[in-house]
Each structure stands twice: as C-alpha cells, then as structure tokens.
Design a protein around this motif. Structure first.
Motif, PDB file in Angstrom:
ATOM      1  N   HIS A 417      35.597  71.981  65.801  1.00  0.00           N
ATOM      2  CA  HIS A 417      36.146  72.423  64.508  1.00  0.00           C
ATOM      3  C   HIS A 417      35.239  71.987  63.359  1.00  0.00           C
ATOM      4  O   HIS A 417      35.080  72.712  62.367  1.00  0.00           O
ATOM      5  N   LYS A 418      34.628  70.806  63.502  1.00  0.00           N
ATOM      6  CA  LYS A 418      33.724  70.312  62.460  1.00  0.00           C
ATOM      7  C   LYS A 418      32.309  70.854  62.636  1.00  0.00           C
ATOM      8  O   LYS A 418      31.634  71.203  61.668  1.00  0.00           O
ATOM      9  N   LEU A 419      31.857  70.924  63.894  1.00  0.00           N
ATOM     10  CA  LEU A 419      30.485  71.356  64.147  1.00  0.00           C
ATOM     11  C   LEU A 419      30.224  72.782  63.693  1.00  0.00           C
ATOM     12  O   LEU A 419      29.156  73.092  63.160  1.00  0.00           O
ATOM     13  N   LYS A 420      31.187  73.648  63.934  1.00  0.00           N
ATOM     14  CA  LYS A 420      30.942  75.070  63.669  1.00  0.00           C
ATOM     15  C   LYS A 420      30.739  75.365  62.186  1.00  0.00           C
ATOM     16  O   LYS A 420      30.277  76.440  61.823  1.00  0.00           O
ATOM     17  N   ARG A 421      31.081  74.408  61.326  1.00  0.00           N
ATOM     18  CA  ARG A 421      30.851  74.601  59.887  1.00  0.00           C
ATOM     19  C   ARG A 421      29.370  74.484  59.539  1.00  0.00           C
ATOM     20  O   ARG A 421      28.937  74.996  58.504  1.00  0.00           O
ATOM     21  N   LEU A 422      28.617  73.783  60.397  1.00  0.00           N
ATOM     22  CA  LEU A 422      27.196  73.588  60.149  1.00  0.00           C
ATOM     23  C   LEU A 422      26.403  74.624  60.936  1.00  0.00           C
ATOM     24  O   LEU A 422      26.629  74.793  62.138  1.00  0.00           O
ATOM     25  N   GLU A 478      32.123  76.549  71.714  1.00  0.00           N
ATOM     26  CA  GLU A 478      33.045  75.538  72.242  1.00  0.00           C
ATOM     27  C   GLU A 478      32.978  75.488  73.763  1.00  0.00           C
ATOM     28  O   GLU A 478      33.073  74.424  74.370  1.00  0.00           O
ATOM     29  N   ARG A 479      32.794  76.642  74.393  1.00  0.00           N
ATOM     30  CA  ARG A 479      32.643  76.667  75.849  1.00  0.00           C
ATOM     31  C   ARG A 479      31.399  75.911  76.277  1.00  0.00           C
ATOM     32  O   ARG A 479      31.412  75.177  77.274  1.00  0.00           O
ATOM     33  N   ALA A 480      30.305  76.083  75.551  1.00  0.00           N
ATOM     34  CA  ALA A 480      29.070  75.373  75.875  1.00  0.00           C
ATOM     35  C   ALA A 480      29.240  73.868  75.683  1.00  0.00           C
ATOM     36  O   ALA A 480      28.717  73.061  76.458  1.00  0.00           O
ATOM     37  N   LEU A 481      29.987  73.493  74.665  1.00  0.00           N
ATOM     38  CA  LEU A 481      30.260  72.079  74.418  1.00  0.00           C
ATOM     39  C   LEU A 481      31.034  71.486  75.587  1.00  0.00           C
ATOM     40  O   LEU A 481      30.703  70.407  76.095  1.00  0.00           O
ATOM     41  N   PHE A 482      32.071  72.174  76.035  1.00  0.00           N
ATOM     42  CA  PHE A 482      32.849  71.699  77.181  1.00  0.00           C
ATOM     43  C   PHE A 482      31.986  71.603  78.430  1.00  0.00           C
ATOM     44  O   PHE A 482      32.046  70.618  79.172  1.00  0.00           O
ATOM     45  N   ALA A 483      31.176  72.632  78.681  1.00  0.00           N
ATOM     46  CA  ALA A 483      30.321  72.624  79.870  1.00  0.00           C
ATOM     47  C   ALA A 483      29.379  71.433  79.859  1.00  0.00           C
ATOM     48  O   ALA A 483      29.102  70.833  80.903  1.00  0.00           O
ATOM     49  N   GLY A 484      28.907  71.079  78.676  1.00  0.00           N
ATOM     50  CA  GLY A 484      28.009  69.938  78.584  1.00  0.00           C
ATOM     51  C   GLY A 484      28.692  68.629  78.913  1.00  0.00           C
ATOM     52  O   GLY A 484      28.186  67.831  79.696  1.00  0.00           O
ATOM     53  N   VAL A 485      29.859  68.395  78.320  1.00  0.00           N
ATOM     54  CA  VAL A 485      30.534  67.119  78.561  1.00  0.00           C
ATOM     55  C   VAL A 485      31.119  67.047  79.967  1.00  0.00           C
ATOM     56  O   VAL A 485      31.372  65.953  80.482  1.00  0.00           O
ATOM     57  N   PHE A 515      44.489  82.039  76.336  1.00  0.00           N
ATOM     58  CA  PHE A 515      44.557  80.585  76.437  1.00  0.00           C
ATOM     59  C   PHE A 515      43.888  79.987  75.202  1.00  0.00           C
ATOM     60  O   PHE A 515      42.770  80.391  74.843  1.00  0.00           O
ATOM     61  N   ASN A 516      44.544  79.022  74.554  1.00  0.00           N
ATOM     62  CA  ASN A 516      43.855  78.331  73.474  1.00  0.00           C
ATOM     63  C   ASN A 516      42.853  77.348  74.074  1.00  0.00           C
ATOM     64  O   ASN A 516      42.759  77.207  75.299  1.00  0.00           O
ATOM     65  N   SER A 517      42.095  76.649  73.235  1.00  0.00           N
ATOM     66  CA  SER A 517      40.982  75.847  73.743  1.00  0.00           C
ATOM     67  C   SER A 517      41.446  74.738  74.677  1.00  0.00           C
ATOM     68  O   SER A 517      40.813  74.469  75.706  1.00  0.00           O
ATOM     69  N   VAL A 518      42.556  74.066  74.364  1.00  0.00           N
ATOM     70  CA  VAL A 518      43.047  72.987  75.231  1.00  0.00           C
ATOM     71  C   VAL A 518      43.538  73.558  76.551  1.00  0.00           C
ATOM     72  O   VAL A 518      43.218  73.035  77.629  1.00  0.00           O
ATOM     73  N   GLU A 519      44.318  74.628  76.492  1.00  0.00           N
ATOM     74  CA  GLU A 519      44.813  75.251  77.727  1.00  0.00           C
ATOM     75  C   GLU A 519      43.656  75.704  78.607  1.00  0.00           C
ATOM     76  O   GLU A 519      43.688  75.531  79.832  1.00  0.00           O
ATOM     77  N   TRP A 520      42.634  76.277  77.988  1.00  0.00           N
ATOM     78  CA  TRP A 520      41.465  76.744  78.742  1.00  0.00           C
ATOM     79  C   TRP A 520      40.774  75.575  79.438  1.00  0.00           C
ATOM     80  O   TRP A 520      40.406  75.672  80.606  1.00  0.00           O
ATOM     81  N   MET A 521      40.609  74.452  78.734  1.00  0.00           N
ATOM     82  CA  MET A 521      39.966  73.283  79.351  1.00  0.00           C
ATOM     83  C   MET A 521      40.793  72.747  80.519  1.00  0.00           C
ATOM     84  O   MET A 521      40.240  72.386  81.566  1.00  0.00           O
ATOM     85  N   LEU A 522      42.102  72.677  80.359  1.00  0.00           N
ATOM     86  CA  LEU A 522      42.958  72.201  81.441  1.00  0.00           C
ATOM     87  C   LEU A 522      42.814  73.087  82.676  1.00  0.00           C
ATOM     88  O   LEU A 522      42.744  72.591  83.811  1.00  0.00           O
TER      89      LEU A 522
END
Length: 672
Positions: A417-422, A478-485, A515-522
């Motif tokens: 949410h913060k990163l995408k502003r930059l 956000e998907r790439a961020l999740f894949a990285g972590v 699916f929202n972002s949390v549901e998708w990650m789960l």
C-alpha cells in the motif's frame, strides 16, 4: 497408516518384484506385508501395513471387495468411516462386514456409490490404488490436501510432463511398465527403472527448497495432484500415456463456495463456529486402536489441538516436544508450561546438536527427493521420540495457512500500500543503493551502533534484512512481493549455468479473481507452501519412524468454516490468527501463549561453519559438483566462502544446494 506401491504392464507380473518395491517403504508399514497379482492383466499391488484400525487379519491388504469387483491398496485413514458404514447399512447397501477397518468401509462405498462419490463423502488422508477387475481399469486417488503422497509414471521416460508453478502441463509418452508408489524409492526398486534427472525442476527447487506442484525430481514421474483421481485403461498403459487427472475436490473451489455462504462477520460467532468444527475434527481423529498422543510446541496451533483433545479425553493426553541445547531455538519450557496447565502427560526430548547432526547424513534416504526445509531435523527428532511411546500423533499444522499466521499475511498488504505510491524506477534506484553495501559491512555497522542503540533496535542480521528490503523495493506488483518473501532464494538461476533470467515472480503464483490480497495469500500458501513443504516434511519425517501424524485443521468442515470468516477478523488488532488466539484463551491463560513466533528452527548458520563444515566441504568439492554439471560450481563455491567469512547470511541457499548434492550422491540419477 501404510505404504503402497505396484506396477502394471509387465508381461508376467512378479510378486517378488512387487515385494522388493514394498520393502523400500517398510518404515511406512512395519506390521504386515501383502502382495496381489492379476497375471492376465500384468498387474501387481503391494502394501506395507502400519496397523491403526482393526489390528486383526481382517485388515490385511491388498483387500478384495465383498462384491468381487475391486481390489485395493490403501494408505491413510478415513476418520468418518463409521458414519459411512451407518449410511450404507441404513440404505441396505452394506455387505456382511468381515472386520471394522476403514479399508473395508471404502470398498463397500465404492461398490455402492462409485469411486468419485465415495471420495467426496470420505473425510481423511489417503492415497489409493484401486483395481477394477471387471472394467480392467486402475484408479489412483489422493486426499484433498495431499497429506499422503503418491507418485506415478512409466519405468522409462515416463508419462506426465514436469509442471512447475505457473507452467502448463503437456503429456509425454513413456515406455515400460507403469509404476506407482508412496515414495520414489519404491519405484526405483523396479528392475526396469531408468530415472533421469528433471533439470527443469531445479530452478523451482532452489527457489523454494522443495520440488513443487505435480513435478518430481525425475523426468516424467509425477505426483498425483491433491484432491484428484487418475483412471487408466489397458490401452493407456499399452500406449505409454497418462490421461489428465480428474479433480474430485479443489481447495480453490471449496474456498469460493465457503465465501458464497453466509459470512461469519460477528467475531465471537466466528470463534464459536471454529471451536465447534475443530472440536469435531479432533474427536474423529482421536479414533485409533493403538496408543495416541500429540505434538506440543507451546505455540498457538498445537496448544489449541491439545486443549481440545484434553477436553474430550477420559485420561491425560500424552504430549511430546523437543528442546535444544541452544536457548535461541528452544521452546520446550513454553510447551511444558502449557502441558502443566492442561494436565497432559508430557515428555520433552532434550535434543543436542550432536543428535541433529547425526541425522544429517540420513536425510537423502529419508527424503528420497531433494528437500531443504531445515526444520526437517527437529521434526524427525520429535517423531522418533514420540514413536517410542505412541503410534499416532495429532499436530497443529495448517493453522497458519487457514487462519493467517505468517508475518507476510500482515505486512505484505501494508508495505505494498505504501510502496505503490513511489514510482518503480525510483524504488529500483533506492534498492540499488542499498545493495551497493555488502551485508557483512552493514552487520559491522550495526555492531558498532549497537553499543548506543536500545536493545529493541539492535538486529543480528541487519545486512541481510536491508538486502531483503532492497528486494522488496524492486517488486513490480503485490504478487511479485509475495513471491519474493515466500522464496528461500530469490535468484535461484544464479546457481545454475547459463544466463537465463528465470520465471518472473508474477508467474509463480496465479492471479485469482474475487479474492482480496490476504485471501489470495492464504490460498497460495495452502496450495503451495503447505502442500509442497509442510506436509511433505511431516509425512517423511514421521513415517521414517513409523509414526502416523494426523492434522485436524485439514478437515473439510474446518476449512469451510475458516473460509467463511472475513480476512479482517482473521487478522485483527495487528495480529494474525486472531480467531485461534481467542479460542485458545478459553483454555489457556494468555500469558502462556503471547510471545514472538519462533518456528521450528535450528542454528544452521553456525552448524555449517562448525560441526557440519567437513560434511559440507566434501559435498562442495570439485568432484562432487561435477556430478551435477548444471550447477554453477564457481558461484556455489563463492557463496560458500562468503558464508564461512561471515559475509552475508547464505545458510538456507547453501542448505538447498547441499541437500541436492547429497541426494545425487545417494541416488545417482541419470543425466539428460
């Protein structure tokens, strides 16, 4: 709990060959062996039995149905089999029962309702090989979440392509007899086996520490997907082809169905519904004709399972934990405190580093496919201790995936949410500047600053964390961020020869609508990390000691209930697993539970520089690396030297390479 194996397509099926294959998985079933051959079809089924339900000869396998149509080799447990028997009896479809095993119940259900309908009615964990004597078809089936493993392929060249995450699967023609079994070592025991290394699986393995999806480490040999069944005909085997599996249950579809149901929007109602579903699951999974206990780490998930067991038990539940001689990784005192409060009969294995180190050379035998989650060591140790006292243990696995227990579930949406502003170019420039300073130099800076900083701001792995932050900044979505972590190694292709860029992070996990972002990650963690890592780790580590481990969280009703709960309730007040916490507080005081999540970790960094150094140096020798020419030996050695000098934190990446090399030395696969 048992092990199954067999083959189809040999001109004269040899019972001796089937027995030899089954001997490779003796640990999965030390109590009994059974082999059955259909000579005219060229088929053999073999079974190793760990007696849990119906210890009499009436539970012997392979087992024939009362109608004479089916023969089954079955691995697993059907927790609601008594309910299924009652349904069959009330409908007048039950045979004259010979015993009270769940295997006999399954066969009766297949005869009355058909295979797919019976699987959908069954609640449990299983891998099944079912021969239809009339239709001359072989059906292989696997449980909803893949708790029990099942490999399948042809002896030479084999018949399913190596579908990695995000890849499309293409059929491949195979030669020789069809082979199947609970573990790869059973297939490798067939005299016609010719296993060739699946080099296309290495990138995914080095990234995640496991061979994921339908792929195996051998070309063309596949894992049957969770919740699927594969029916083969004589023509299929003669042509050397495997048709596409049929999905009889899907976690994604089940999650969507639950979300379409009335949501559990009231937090207290959500807690009560989870208590109802999970208590029922625990009760069903406590059914056994042998001694039963539970793993207890003192964390939220295992403590909750034990609390619900103790609530329903007539005598103190037997609980087991493992403690280490390194205080940084020892949670045994927390487990003992929870056990004392609940009144369980508790035992702690005081494991030494030497005990874990002695286990390291055995890992390629235990995990006959490369596997690099280092918590495999404490899992194997606690399983060995537990098996000395009971034959069945319940665990708290899957609580994190269903109820939001990993740190990434909380902070990935916040950070994105913060990163995408930059703008992305600006973030990449900042990441480049952070990576310009080596991690070990940043660590030294932290050591100097640590003398004046408050203790809460001191970081032992400051350099590693800043480099991880740099990787986060470079994420394009956000998907790439999740894949990285979610990755053990963000740049696995750096350890492989050639300059190919590798799969984009976005391609590793599919995008899913609604699916929202949390549901998708789960859901992604359920479909991938849990199936490919957690369940594999626990199955192999426990079955190596002939211990059956049951997972009450993986009950379909618990899953349905969890997915009716909005993400905002699962992750509430800045905490993951809010619902499970509130439920546990009904049984255990908050102060016994509230502490930072530790995980089932070991001091891998120190061990690789110390007691495991000689073992690692031997595997990283020039001669050893030459056995896997697709590895970039120079880059691997560079990583090793940096680790020895304390220049960065590379233990996890090195552990994946070392486990691959150790596996190659033990099993000596053919190279393409």
């Amino acid at each position: 709990m048992c092990g199954i194996t067999g083959f189809w397509g040999q001109e004269t099926p040899s019972a001796a060959t089937a027995s030899k294959m089954a001997a490779q998985i003796l640990h999965r079933g030390p109590d009994d062996e059974g082999v059955w051959c259909e000579e005219q079809a060229g088929l053999a089924l073999a079974h190793r039995r760990l007696s849990i339900l119906d210890l009499s000869p009436a539970g012997h396998q392979p087992m024939h149905s009362a109608c004479g149509c089916y023969v089954i080799a079955f691995n697993g447990e059907i927790y609601n089999h008594l309910e299924l028997r009652t349904r069959l009896e009330r409908a007048g479809q039950a045979p004259a029962w010979r015993g009270h095993s769940d295997t006999e119940t399954l066969l009766a259900a297949f005869a009355a309702w058909g295979v797919e309908a019976s699987l959908q009615a069954a609640v449990g964990m299983f891998a099944i090989a079912l021969w239809n004597r009339k239709a001359r078809t072989l059906t292989l089936a696997r449980d909803r979440f893949g708790e029990k493993p099942l490999y399948v392929g042809f002896a030479q060249g084999c018949g399913i392509a190596q579908g990695q995450r995000g890849d499309e699967r293409e059929p491949v023609m195979g030669r020789g007899p069809l082979l199947f079994g609970s573990e790869l070592k059973a297939l490798m025991a067939h005299p016609e086996w010719q296993g060739t290394l699946a080099t296309e699986a290495l990138e995914g393995y080095l990234r995640f520490g496991c061979v994921g999806g339908e792929a195996s480490i051998f070309q063309g040999v596949a894992k049957l997907p969770p919740g699927s069944m594969l029916t083969l005909s004589v023509a299929d085997v003669q042509a050397g082809r495997l048709p596409a599996p049929v999905q009889w249950w899907s976690a994604e579809a089940a999650a969507r169905a639950a979300m379409a149901d009335e949501p559990l929007s009231d937090p207290l109602a959500a807690v009560s519904e989870v208590e109802r579903a999970l208590s029922h699951s625990v009760k069903e999974q406590m059914l056994a004709d042998v001694p039963l206990g539970a793993f207890l780490s003192g964390g939220i998930d295992s403590s909750l399972i034990v609390a619900l067991m103790q609530q329903q038990a007539e005598r103190p539940v037997r609980t087991f934990s493992v403690g280490f001689d390194d205080a940084r990784y020892d949670e045994s005192q927390h487990a003992a405190a929870v056990a004392a409060h609940l009144g369980t009969e508790h035992m702690t294995l005081q494991a030494t580093s030497a005990m874990a180190l002695d286990l390291v050379p055995q890992l390629p035998e235990l995990y006959d496919e490369p596997f690099a989650d280092s918590s495999q060591l404490p899992t194997a140790l606690v399983s060995k201790l537990t098996r000395e006292h009971v034959s069945v243990a319940l665990s708290g696995d899957a609580g994190d995936e269903l109820f939001g227990g990993y740190n990434r579930h909380l902070w990935v949406p916040r950070i994105w949410h913060k990163l995408k502003r930059l703008p992305l170019p600006a973030r990449r420039a900042l990441a480049l500047s952070l990576k310009a300073i080596p991690p070990h130099a940043l660590d030294r800076m932290m050591q100097l600053c640590g003398k004046v900083l408050p203790s809460r701001l001191r970081m032992r792995t400051f350099g590693e964390k800043l480099h991880k932050l740099a990787a986060v900044l470079e994420s394009s979505s956000e998907r790439a961020l999740f894949a990285g972590v979610a990755s053990m190694n963000r740049q696995p292709t750096a350890l492989l020869k050639g300059s190919r860029p590798g799969a984009a992070p976005e391609a590793l996990f599919p995008a899913l609508a609604q699916f929202n972002s949390v549901e998708w990650m789960l859901l992604m963690d359920t479909l991938h990390f849990m199936v490919d890592d957690v369940l594999v780790k626990v199955d192999r580590a426990s079955m190596a000691s002939s211990l059956e481990v049951r997972v009450p969280f993986l009950d379909p009703e618990v899953f349905h209930t969890a997915w009716r709960i909005p993400a905002g309730i699962k992750l509430r007040d800045g905490q993951g697993k809010w619902v499970l916490r509130q439920l546990l507080y009904r049984h255990v005081p908050r102060e016994l539970i509230e502490r930072p999540k530790m995980g089932f970790a070991i001091p891998l960094d120190d061990w690789l520089r110390g007691p495991l150094r000689e073992w690692a140096e031997d595997l990283l020798s020039s001669a050893s690396l030459a056995e896997l020419p697709m590895l970039d030996a120079r880059q691997v050695r560079r990583l090793w030297q940096a680790h020895l000098k304390g220049q960065g934190h590379h233990a996890q990446q090195l552990w994946a390479v070392l486990q691959l090399l150790a596996w190659q030395r033990r099993w000596k696969p053919g190279l393409p």
